[in-house]
Scaffold this active site. Structure first.
Site, PDB file in Angstrom:
ATOM      1  N   ASP A  25       0.832  -1.207   0.000  1.00  0.00           N
ATOM      2  CA  ASP A  25       0.000   0.000   0.000  1.00  0.00           C
ATOM      3  C   ASP A  25       0.868   1.259   0.000  1.00  0.00           C
ATOM      4  OD1 ASP A  25      -2.378   1.406  -0.015  1.00  0.00           O
ATOM      5  OD2 ASP A  25      -2.648   1.325   2.157  1.00  0.00           O
ATOM      6  N   GLY A  26       0.327   2.331  -0.592  1.00  0.00           N
ATOM      7  CA  GLY A  26       0.991   3.637  -0.515  1.00  0.00           C
ATOM      8  C   GLY A  26       1.498   4.188  -1.839  1.00  0.00           C
ATOM      9  N   ASN A  27       1.167   3.541  -2.952  1.00  0.00           N
ATOM     10  CA  ASN A  27       1.616   4.042  -4.266  1.00  0.00           C
ATOM     11  C   ASN A  27       1.069   5.436  -4.558  1.00  0.00           C
ATOM     12  OD1 ASN A  27       2.666   1.513  -4.543  1.00  0.00           O
ATOM     13  ND2 ASN A  27       1.231   0.824  -6.124  1.00  0.00           N
ATOM     14  N   HIS A  42       2.017   3.742  -9.132  1.00  0.00           N
ATOM     15  CA  HIS A  42       1.825   2.306  -9.387  1.00  0.00           C
ATOM     16  C   HIS A  42       2.996   1.741 -10.200  1.00  0.00           C
ATOM     17  CE1 HIS A  42      -2.006   2.472  -7.523  1.00  0.00           C
ATOM     18  NE2 HIS A  42      -2.610   3.171  -8.477  1.00  0.00           N
ATOM     19  N   TRP A  74     -11.823  -2.675  -7.587  1.00  0.00           N
ATOM     20  CA  TRP A  74     -12.627  -2.480  -8.809  1.00  0.00           C
ATOM     21  C   TRP A  74     -13.450  -1.199  -8.721  1.00  0.00           C
ATOM     22  CZ3 TRP A  74     -11.287  -4.910 -12.979  1.00  0.00           C
ATOM     23  CH2 TRP A  74     -10.849  -6.234 -12.942  1.00  0.00           C
ATOM     24  N   ARG A  76     -12.426   1.702  -7.847  1.00  0.00           N
ATOM     25  CA  ARG A  76     -11.660   2.925  -8.122  1.00  0.00           C
ATOM     26  C   ARG A  76     -12.075   3.498  -9.472  1.00  0.00           C
ATOM     27  NH1 ARG A  76      -5.605   2.495  -5.543  1.00  0.00           N
ATOM     28  NH2 ARG A  76      -6.316   1.725  -3.527  1.00  0.00           N
ATOM     29  N   LEU A 136      11.326 -20.069  -4.989  1.00  0.00           N
ATOM     30  CA  LEU A 136      10.295 -19.252  -4.345  1.00  0.00           C
ATOM     31  C   LEU A 136       8.934 -19.425  -5.018  1.00  0.00           C
ATOM     32  CD1 LEU A 136       9.554 -16.782  -2.426  1.00  0.00           C
ATOM     33  CD2 LEU A 136      10.047 -15.339  -4.399  1.00  0.00           C
ATOM     34  N   ARG A 199      -4.679  -1.897   9.065  1.00  0.00           N
ATOM     35  CA  ARG A 199      -5.874  -2.703   8.812  1.00  0.00           C
ATOM     36  C   ARG A 199      -5.533  -3.797   7.814  1.00  0.00           C
ATOM     37  NH1 ARG A 199      -7.815   2.620   6.789  1.00  0.00           N
ATOM     38  NH2 ARG A 199      -7.264   2.774   4.592  1.00  0.00           N
ATOM     39  N   SER A 201      -7.852  -4.987   5.324  1.00  0.00           N
ATOM     40  CA  SER A 201      -8.469  -4.742   4.007  1.00  0.00           C
ATOM     41  C   SER A 201      -8.830  -6.031   3.253  1.00  0.00           C
ATOM     42  CB  SER A 201      -7.557  -3.857   3.142  1.00  0.00           C
ATOM     43  OG  SER A 201      -7.295  -2.639   3.800  1.00  0.00           O
ATOM     44  N   GLU A 212       2.354 -13.200  12.393  1.00  0.00           N
ATOM     45  CA  GLU A 212       2.888 -12.005  13.041  1.00  0.00           C
ATOM     46  C   GLU A 212       2.608 -10.823  12.107  1.00  0.00           C
ATOM     47  OE1 GLU A 212       4.122 -11.833  16.056  1.00  0.00           O
ATOM     48  OE2 GLU A 212       3.847 -14.001  16.297  1.00  0.00           O
TER      49      GLU A 212
HETATM   50  C1  IPE Z   1      -5.257  -2.823  -0.031  1.00  0.00           C
HETATM   51  O1  IPE Z   1      -4.943  -1.501  -0.310  1.00  0.00           O
HETATM   52  C2  IPE Z   1      -5.304  -3.621  -1.298  1.00  0.00           C
HETATM   53  C3  IPE Z   1      -4.027  -3.790  -1.983  1.00  0.00           C
HETATM   54  C4  IPE Z   1      -2.852  -3.436  -1.542  1.00  0.00           C
HETATM   55  C5  IPE Z   1      -4.116  -4.437  -3.268  1.00  0.00           C
HETATM   56  P1  IPE Z   1      -6.102  -0.389  -0.407  1.00  0.00           P
HETATM   57  O2  IPE Z   1      -5.420   0.904  -0.580  1.00  0.00           O
HETATM   58  O3  IPE Z   1      -7.086  -0.774  -1.433  1.00  0.00           O
HETATM   59  O4  IPE Z   1      -6.757  -0.522   1.034  1.00  0.00           O
HETATM   60  P2  IPE Z   1      -7.803   0.410   1.802  1.00  0.00           P
HETATM   61  O5  IPE Z   1      -8.966   0.589   0.899  1.00  0.00           O
HETATM   62  O6  IPE Z   1      -7.116   1.705   2.070  1.00  0.00           O
HETATM   63  O7  IPE Z   1      -8.116  -0.334   3.056  1.00  0.00           O
HETATM   64  C1  IPE Z   2      -1.561   0.303  -3.383  1.00  0.00           C
HETATM   65  O1  IPE Z   2      -1.395   1.687  -3.388  1.00  0.00           O
HETATM   66  C2  IPE Z   2      -1.881  -0.248  -4.741  1.00  0.00           C
HETATM   67  C3  IPE Z   2      -3.233  -0.786  -4.870  1.00  0.00           C
HETATM   68  C4  IPE Z   2      -4.132  -0.820  -3.922  1.00  0.00           C
HETATM   69  C5  IPE Z   2      -3.610  -1.329  -6.155  1.00  0.00           C
HETATM   70  P1  IPE Z   2      -2.640   2.692  -3.311  1.00  0.00           P
HETATM   71  O2  IPE Z   2      -3.053   3.025  -4.699  1.00  0.00           O
HETATM   72  O3  IPE Z   2      -3.706   2.161  -2.447  1.00  0.00           O
HETATM   73  O4  IPE Z   2      -1.923   3.927  -2.636  1.00  0.00           O
HETATM   74  P2  IPE Z   2      -2.557   4.945  -1.574  1.00  0.00           P
HETATM   75  O5  IPE Z   2      -3.103   4.133  -0.441  1.00  0.00           O
HETATM   76  O6  IPE Z   2      -3.605   5.724  -2.295  1.00  0.00           O
HETATM   77  O7  IPE Z   2      -1.373   5.768  -1.170  1.00  0.00           O
HETATM   78 MG    MG Z   3      -4.130   2.374  -0.461  1.00  0.00          MG
END
Ligand code: IPE
Ligand code: IPE
Ligand code: MG
Length: 255
Positions: A25-27, A42, A74, A76, A136, A199, A201, A212
């Site tokens: 998460d966090g892209n 991404h 989906w 988004r 792996l 969380r 998700s 863990e």
């Molecule tokens: C969780 O990230 C799903 C993936 C990393 C693929 P999200 O960015 O979609 O999660 P929420 O919606 O903030 O919980």
């Molecule tokens: C995770 O990064 C990638 C996917 C869920 C597909 P996000 O796109 O959720 O990045 P944030 O949470 O908006 O920073």
């Molecule tokens: Mg996210």
């Protein structure tokens, strides 16, 4: 000694997690911090996937499970979903030769039928090309959610019961596990979530019963060797008790 060397020296190679799962998460936030579009975040995230797969493979980790696209994703905006789908297909095409060279075996988890046809073809080609690989196990979760998976498992079990193949009193934990997309894969020892949210998700709810959990504020595109080693060293410092007392666990370790 730099930080990476120091962390590597602290790692106990005999106590590596067998299975590491990651919520990448966090892209989007990574891109926003740089005044870039979410797509660039991404695209940068694909580099982290490449690097972490290589580190996991080199460290002899057995299973790496990556949450790449959730059922909820989906929802988004359509252009972002399109970009993600394009990147998934592009990345698998680009990475397959190196995955084969590194003996990495690709496994696909999720509702793959929902993905666009070309992406499905690319994924299928990657899976076939690595089918003989014995290193792996790289599990890619695409259009995956744990509730989808559990609902599907319950449906399959109910159908088997309706056909008279099993009876209700035969249903045990093993029955449930063997109907999940992770059938045959050991449960994750370590679940990492990048990006700062604490969380789950809708990820691997059944399978992480005793994993863990490790949450880091590092955004996925910034999650590199050092951050990965930090998580592994942290994991190795924990005592996994599985409901027992600390004394029991220590005693078992001695025997
Ligand atoms: C969780 O990230 C799903 C993936 C990393 C693929 P999200 O960015 O979609 O999660 P929420 O919606 O903030 O919980
Ligand atoms: C995770 O990064 C990638 C996917 C869920 C597909 P996000 O796109 O959720 O990045 P944030 O949470 O908006 O920073
Ligand atoms: Mg996210």
């Amino acid at each position: 000694m730099d930080r990476t060397e120091e962390l590597t020296s602290r790692l106990n190679m005999t106590r590596m997690p067998r299975h590491v799962a990651i919520i990448m998460d966090g892209n989007g936030r990574w891109a926003r911090e740089r005044m870039k579009g979410r797509s660039e975040g991404h695209a940068e995230g694909v580099n982290s996937v490449h690097n972490i797969t290589k580190y996991a493979s080199d460290l002899g980790i057995g299973y790496l499970t990556l949450y790449a696209f959730s059922t909820e994703n989906w929802n988004r905006p359509a252009p972002e979903v399109e970009t993600l789908m394009y990147l998934i297909g592009w990345a698998i095409r680009k990475e397959t030769p190196e995955l084969v060279a590194n003996n990495v075996h690709i496994n696909l988890l999720g509702e793959i039928d929902r993905l666009p046809e070309e992406v499905r073809r690319d994924l299928e080609a990657g899976r076939e090309a690595t089918a003989h690989c014995t290193g792996l196990n790289l599990n890619l979760c695409l259009s995956y959610s744990s509730r989808w998976e559990l609902t599907r498992a319950m449906r399959m079990i109910a159908e088997e019961a309706a056909r008279g193949e099993i009876s209700a009193d035969m249903v045990n934990e093993e029955t449930v596990s063997s109907h999940l997309s992770t059938a045959g894969i050991p449960d994750p020892d370590l679940l990492i979530r990048t990006g700062g949210e604490q969380r789950i998700s809708n990820f691997l709810l059944w399978q992480i019963a005793y994993s863990e959990l490790y949450f880091t504020p590092v955004l996925w595109p910034d999650f590199g060797h050092e951050a990965f080693l930090e998580a592994l060293v942290d994991y190795q410092g924990r005592e996994r008790r599985f409901g027992k007392t600390s004394d029991q666990v220590k005693e078992e370790k001695q025997n």
